[in-house]
Design a protein around this motif. Structure first.
Motif, PDB file in Angstrom:
ATOM      1  N   ASP A   1      -7.177  11.572  -4.867  1.00 37.21           N
ATOM      2  CA  ASP A   1      -6.107  12.313  -4.185  1.00 37.21           C
ATOM      3  C   ASP A   1      -6.386  12.418  -2.689  1.00 37.21           C
ATOM      4  O   ASP A   1      -5.475  12.307  -1.876  1.00 37.21           O
ATOM      5  CB  ASP A   1      -5.947  13.699  -4.816  1.00 37.21           C
ATOM      6  N   PHE A   2      -7.659  12.600  -2.333  1.00 39.37           N
ATOM      7  CA  PHE A   2      -7.983  12.636  -0.910  1.00 39.37           C
ATOM      8  C   PHE A   2      -7.613  11.309  -0.238  1.00 39.37           C
ATOM      9  O   PHE A   2      -7.001  11.293   0.834  1.00 39.37           O
ATOM     10  CB  PHE A   2      -9.477  12.931  -0.686  1.00 39.37           C
ATOM     11  N   ILE A   3      -7.978  10.206  -0.897  1.00 41.85           N
ATOM     12  CA  ILE A   3      -7.701   8.893  -0.291  1.00 41.85           C
ATOM     13  C   ILE A   3      -6.190   8.642  -0.225  1.00 41.85           C
ATOM     14  O   ILE A   3      -5.671   8.151   0.782  1.00 41.85           O
ATOM     15  CB  ILE A   3      -8.431   7.770  -1.072  1.00 41.85           C
ATOM     16  N   ALA A   4      -5.481   8.997  -1.295  1.00 44.76           N
ATOM     17  CA  ALA A   4      -4.017   8.809  -1.285  1.00 44.76           C
ATOM     18  C   ALA A   4      -3.387   9.645  -0.167  1.00 44.76           C
ATOM     19  O   ALA A   4      -2.507   9.173   0.565  1.00 44.76           O
ATOM     20  CB  ALA A   4      -3.427   9.187  -2.641  1.00 44.76           C
TER      21      ALA A   4
ATOM     22  N   MET B   1       0.850  -1.193   0.000  1.00 42.54           N
ATOM     23  CA  MET B   1       0.000   0.000   0.000  1.00 42.54           C
ATOM     24  C   MET B   1       0.879   1.233   0.000  1.00 42.54           C
ATOM     25  O   MET B   1       1.181   1.800   1.041  1.00 42.54           O
ATOM     26  CB  MET B   1      -0.904  -0.032   1.239  1.00 42.54           C
ATOM     27  N   ASP B   2       1.279   1.617  -1.207  1.00 39.56           N
ATOM     28  CA  ASP B   2       2.109   2.806  -1.362  1.00 39.56           C
ATOM     29  C   ASP B   2       1.198   3.915  -1.893  1.00 39.56           C
ATOM     30  O   ASP B   2       0.654   3.802  -2.992  1.00 39.56           O
ATOM     31  CB  ASP B   2       3.239   2.476  -2.349  1.00 39.56           C
ATOM     32  N   PRO B   3       1.023   5.005  -1.103  1.00 40.63           N
ATOM     33  CA  PRO B   3       0.083   6.053  -1.529  1.00 40.63           C
ATOM     34  C   PRO B   3       0.369   6.583  -2.943  1.00 40.63           C
ATOM     35  O   PRO B   3      -0.563   6.903  -3.678  1.00 40.63           O
ATOM     36  CB  PRO B   3       0.266   7.139  -0.471  1.00 40.63           C
ATOM     37  N   GLN B   4       1.642   6.649  -3.319  1.00 37.77           N
ATOM     38  CA  GLN B   4       1.959   7.175  -4.657  1.00 37.77           C
ATOM     39  C   GLN B   4       1.536   6.196  -5.749  1.00 37.77           C
ATOM     40  O   GLN B   4       0.997   6.588  -6.782  1.00 37.77           O
ATOM     41  CB  GLN B   4       3.458   7.494  -4.777  1.00 37.77           C
ATOM     42  N   GLU B   5       1.790   4.919  -5.490  1.00 39.40           N
ATOM     43  CA  GLU B   5       1.383   3.902  -6.454  1.00 39.40           C
ATOM     44  C   GLU B   5      -0.144   3.866  -6.544  1.00 39.40           C
ATOM     45  O   GLU B   5      -0.720   3.765  -7.635  1.00 39.40           O
ATOM     46  CB  GLU B   5       1.924   2.548  -5.983  1.00 39.40           C
ATOM     47  N   PHE B   6      -0.780   3.953  -5.371  1.00 38.67           N
ATOM     48  CA  PHE B   6      -2.246   3.975  -5.362  1.00 38.67           C
ATOM     49  C   PHE B   6      -2.763   5.137  -6.205  1.00 38.67           C
ATOM     50  O   PHE B   6      -3.668   4.978  -7.019  1.00 38.67           O
ATOM     51  CB  PHE B   6      -2.774   4.093  -3.932  1.00 38.67           C
ATOM     52  N   ARG B   7      -2.149   6.312  -5.992  1.00 37.70           N
ATOM     53  CA  ARG B   7      -2.597   7.510  -6.700  1.00 37.70           C
ATOM     54  C   ARG B   7      -2.542   7.276  -8.217  1.00 37.70           C
ATOM     55  O   ARG B   7      -3.516   7.524  -8.939  1.00 37.70           O
ATOM     56  CB  ARG B   7      -1.703   8.693  -6.308  1.00 37.70           C
ATOM     57  N   ALA B   8      -1.435   6.762  -8.675  1.00 38.10           N
ATOM     58  CA  ALA B   8      -1.257   6.584 -10.119  1.00 38.10           C
ATOM     59  C   ALA B   8      -2.258   5.578 -10.679  1.00 38.10           C
ATOM     60  O   ALA B   8      -2.917   5.828 -11.694  1.00 38.10           O
ATOM     61  CB  ALA B   8       0.179   6.122 -10.400  1.00 38.10           C
ATOM     62  N   GLN B   9      -2.386   4.439  -9.992  1.00 36.23           N
ATOM     63  CA  GLN B   9      -3.272   3.399 -10.522  1.00 36.23           C
ATOM     64  C   GLN B   9      -4.736   3.799 -10.398  1.00 36.23           C
ATOM     65  O   GLN B   9      -5.546   3.519 -11.293  1.00 36.23           O
ATOM     66  CB  GLN B   9      -2.996   2.076  -9.801  1.00 36.23           C
ATOM     67  N   ALA B  10      -5.063   4.452  -9.284  1.00 37.81           N
ATOM     68  CA  ALA B  10      -6.464   4.829  -9.080  1.00 37.81           C
ATOM     69  C   ALA B  10      -6.895   5.881 -10.103  1.00 37.81           C
ATOM     70  O   ALA B  10      -8.041   5.868 -10.560  1.00 37.81           O
ATOM     71  CB  ALA B  10      -6.683   5.327  -7.653  1.00 37.81           C
TER      72      ALA B  10
ATOM     73  N   PRO C   1      -7.404  -7.740  11.984  1.00 36.64           N
ATOM     74  CA  PRO C   1      -7.244  -6.667  10.996  1.00 36.64           C
ATOM     75  C   PRO C   1      -8.357  -6.712   9.950  1.00 36.64           C
ATOM     76  O   PRO C   1      -9.012  -7.731   9.744  1.00 36.64           O
ATOM     77  CB  PRO C   1      -5.896  -6.961  10.358  1.00 36.64           C
ATOM     78  N   SER C   2      -8.542  -5.594   9.320  1.00 39.55           N
ATOM     79  CA  SER C   2      -9.431  -5.491   8.172  1.00 39.55           C
ATOM     80  C   SER C   2      -8.589  -4.754   7.150  1.00 39.55           C
ATOM     81  O   SER C   2      -8.757  -3.579   6.936  1.00 39.55           O
ATOM     82  CB  SER C   2     -10.661  -4.694   8.585  1.00 39.55           C
ATOM     83  N   ASN C   3      -7.625  -5.474   6.622  1.00 43.70           N
ATOM     84  CA  ASN C   3      -6.633  -4.728   5.856  1.00 43.70           C
ATOM     85  C   ASN C   3      -6.961  -4.602   4.383  1.00 43.70           C
ATOM     86  O   ASN C   3      -7.399  -5.512   3.728  1.00 43.70           O
ATOM     87  CB  ASN C   3      -5.223  -5.274   6.092  1.00 43.70           C
ATOM     88  N   SER C   4      -6.763  -3.407   3.924  1.00 43.37           N
ATOM     89  CA  SER C   4      -7.039  -3.095   2.539  1.00 43.37           C
ATOM     90  C   SER C   4      -5.714  -2.995   1.788  1.00 43.37           C
ATOM     91  O   SER C   4      -4.643  -3.232   2.342  1.00 43.37           O
ATOM     92  CB  SER C   4      -7.793  -1.778   2.463  1.00 43.37           C
ATOM     93  N   SER C   5      -5.796  -2.672   0.533  1.00 48.37           N
ATOM     94  CA  SER C   5      -4.601  -2.519  -0.287  1.00 48.37           C
ATOM     95  C   SER C   5      -4.987  -1.711  -1.514  1.00 48.37           C
ATOM     96  O   SER C   5      -6.172  -1.529  -1.805  1.00 48.37           O
ATOM     97  CB  SER C   5      -4.087  -3.891  -0.727  1.00 48.37           C
ATOM     98  N   THR C   6      -3.975  -1.257  -2.213  1.00 50.07           N
ATOM     99  CA  THR C   6      -4.246  -0.577  -3.485  1.00 50.07           C
ATOM    100  C   THR C   6      -5.094  -1.472  -4.365  1.00 50.07           C
ATOM    101  O   THR C   6      -6.105  -1.042  -4.929  1.00 50.07           O
ATOM    102  CB  THR C   6      -2.910  -0.272  -4.195  1.00 50.07           C
TER     103      THR C   6
END
Lengths: 489, 489
Positions: free
Chosen positions: B15-18, A1-10, B81-86
């Motif tokens: 962007d908010f979520i990231a 869960m890398d916020p930058q990677e998430f940002r790009a893919q999302a 846990p209730s773990n999420s991911s990208t």
């Protein structure tokens, strides 16, 4: 869960979804695949190594999209709508982002408090009596379930809790009570009530399904109900649950709530109103009268995901007295729960209002705020106007006939059979439906009313415009003429 | 629903979520609000006019975020846990985008076929026997439920269907059978089984909850079970359901599946294995032995949303013979369903496998493909290594003691009481937990094992690193010393 990677893919995913909505009208509404289509496209084992997002998104485009029946296509006229919106999706995104479990107030207070507040908002838009709302003095309130089926099941459980409690006070044993409980409803009620009766272990014969008539517009008949209830009492049974519907699945029929409430009261039955689809329309003052009588119901359900621009799943149950559920579900064991005993009695814990323990943090408020009451009402009115318009088109074509009153977004009609159609037009109309759907340009479903094969034109797509309805009618007329021409040959 | 407007707003939401994930570690893990906090912040009525997305997003930041207990904070060590991911979130986004109802194969074929395929993938990673997988010859397969509670309820319903069918064949009446059915399980089993028994109308005394002992590491005791089952049979009851757990909620205890399977077989009971949390670990070969015996179970559930980087909700139930559910749920009425009768018998319709009718199109495959089996196994192993490391830290500090074996991501421990603590350390440890949680830097929960107040350190956050665990231990030690110092004063 890398916020930058998430940002790009999302961001890529957002663009995919936006493109999907831009282009969805050009896709066949009903998926053209045959059973097992995916088995041959995807490997039968999970990949060992991680795969790239782009690879998976490519597979979504090439393998998944063709297998989707596009409920969001503006030419989708099947079932009842499941309409989404920008607001609904943004809310879903946010829920996914937080990914918290709102099973108890304490597990994430905002999840419970926002749900309570927003269900009060919607309850007020529907002009529900105060007893259905959360307030300091009362026992009532709403809860979001994963489906109308769960809402109806929970209403039945609350009713069972009340019936057991009241009849035990009269000296009966619990097992005896359970074997005597009778549920009354019409043959137009959604099968989820039947399913709920099976789940709670009610003997099959204790669900009394009453016939409806075309001459009553498929509403529950009061004389038939009264006679059945009296009959049950005479035989020593306990009528305990009366299930009424506002806007049945088949034809959006409306049961006569005020009179049903009186009968329920007379016999001490729990009175439940299922308005999963049509209840949404009742946020408009001009349609609110369809809910008259709900003030005397014990429980009431409505699925915002059906017609209120809210994503699946958002099925709301309002109860006047939730203590019947608390008695049922508040089970001691939770040795591992948060040390919230001091506040536990002062807060709502939605896990005690539903089948599940865990629950998502749903964001109905996004829809209510981004549209406002005005926007939501306009949305409903537009669809109902489209349906009235379609009804006129059908009436103007003498080859067709209307089969039930059109009150909401649903029009029930058929191609009139002639004397040579010995099955009363069953094959003619089922062939017409298949011809319409296999073309892929529009999608409709059917029902059977009094033995008559009936086409259902269900209008409620977020992007559906009057032109879509006009074009759909042209397709229906053309396919009908094709069929009639073939018969002549 | 304007695709361009959606694109603009959804990018802002992403962007908010990231940003939320980038910053979540700096937020208090446990929400600091008190009951009713939101009522005073938001209006009590829905807005009449539409509001702007930016306004609502601002309210999310100022009003909602403070009320969220941040399950995705790397210092969240509560519950399981209730773990999420990208990958999990992207899958959720896609589901929200399609917003189709997968209740039947025909309502959107990809939804059903992808679920079948991906649950086979996961079943194979878990090395489940073929009978639990979808294949051409078999009767088995998996289904995603909204919660483990629903999965357990559906397993119980399938077992009830089988018990009724078998005992009717012996000449018993249905109501008599229902009153005689006995469920056996341990006092460590999640209360959802209790809830399921209440829902299906089983008499209270027909749920036999067996005590467990610290000396058995809180596993179900075979002699106690055998004696209880024999006792039930002697009294004329019908033992029909044995519920075992791999990884209990309190202490991740493991019931002895192989021996339990033998007992279930001997008495003709349905054998269900609930591995909602710990089952996820069994995708690693070195932990798979904990599931040994599952090959003799009738049903098995696991919640991918607990530890497999998948968003709420994704609780999977595998069954060897789903016909027991079909008998139960396949209810005639659907006069309005798609004309798919010709294919209806050849396809899976998941509405017949669950409480609900409608269902979301879940995207577990995003997680399985973006991580690959390797990535998922690494994720599990990292958490278990962190837990082992934490266990060592606790053991090295003589003020503390470990209270149950640490096999997965959970460590059960406490601050040792001295003779002066007359309540066996209850107040000492409950005060310690409150001190830890009210600080807001980390969040833990508790349980009670053999009457002993027990702290639970549950490690499974997607972003949780070894440093988080080390820092948490320092906080626990400091707060403990504060408490001990106060006692001396």
């Amino acid at each position: 869960m890398d916020p930058q990677e998430f940002r790009a893919q999302a961001h890529k995913m957002v663009d995919f979804i936006a493109d999907y909505y831009r282009d969805v009208e050009s896709l066949p509404v009903r998926s053209q695949v045959t059973p097992g289509y995916l088995r041959s496209s995807l490997p039968s084992n999970a990949p060992e190594e991680p795969q790239s997002f782009d690879t998976v998104l490519d597979d979504v485009k090439s393998m998944i999209v063709p297998g989707v029946t596009h409920w969001q296509n503006p030419n989708f006229f099947g079932f009842f709508p499941s309409n989404s919106s920008t607001a609904g999706m943004l809310g879903e995104f946010l829920s996914g982002g937080f990914n918290v479990d709102g099973s108890e107030w304490a597990t994430s207070p905002a999840a419970t408090e926002l749900e309570m507040l927003v269900l009060n908002w919607l309850g007020k838009l529907l002009n529900l009596p105060d007893e259905f709302l959360f307030n300091r003095s009362g026992n009532g309130g709403g809860v979001i379930h994963a489906s109308a089926s769960e809402a109806v099941l929970v209403a039945l459980l609350a009713a069972r809790g009340r019936a057991i409690s009241e009849n035990k006070a009269k000296g009966l044993e619990e097992q005896e009570i359970l074997s005597k409980l009778l549920v009354y409803t019409s043959d137009q009620t959604h099968p989820c009530l039947h399913k709920a009766c099976v789940i709670v272990g009610l003997p099959k014969s204790n669900l009394v399904i009453l016939p409806t008539l075309a001459t009553d517009d498929y509403a529950l008949s009061l004389p038939i109900l009264k006679s059945a209830v009296r009959n049950g009492v005479t035989k020593g049974f306990i009528p305990f649950f009366l299930g009424a519907t506002v806007g049945t699945t088949s034809s959006s029929a409306i049961d006569p709530l005020p009179a049903l409430a009186d009968i329920a009261k007379e016999y001490g039955m729990w009175f439940h109103v299922d308005a999963a689809y049509a209840g949404n329309a009742c946020i408009c003052p001009e349609f609110r009268h369809f809910l008259n009588g709900v003030e005397n119901a014990h429980s009431f359900n409505l699925s915002a995901n059906k017609w209120l621009l809210t994503n699946i799943d958002c099925s709301i149950l309002w109860l006047k007295r939730y203590e019947f559920l608390n008695l049922l579900f508040f089970i001691y064991t939770i040795s591992f729960q948060l040390k919230t005993s001091s506040i536990q009695s002062r807060v709502v814990n939605f896990k005690d209002w539903q089948v599940a323990q865990g629950r998502r943090f749903r964001q109905l408020w996004f829809v209510m705020r981004l549209y406002g009451a005005l926007g939501l009402r306009n949305h409903i009115r537009t669809h109902i106007n489209h349906a009235k318009h379609f009804e006129i088109l059908v009436r103007e074509d003498s080859r067709f006939e209307i089969l039930a009153p059109c009150r909401f977004g649903l029009v029930c009609f058929r191609l009139k059979p002639s004397v040579k159609h010995e099955d009363n037009g069953w094959k003619l109309n089922s062939s017409l439906l298949e011809a319409i759907n296999s073309g892929g340009k529009i999608f409709m479903t059917h029902t059977v009313l009094s033995g008559v094969y009936t086409l259902r034109m269900s209008i409620g797509g977020t992007q559906t415009k009057r032109e879509n309805v006009d074009d759909a009618w042209k397709i229906i007329q053309e396919e009908a003429q094709n069929l009639l021409d073939q018969e002549i040959i």
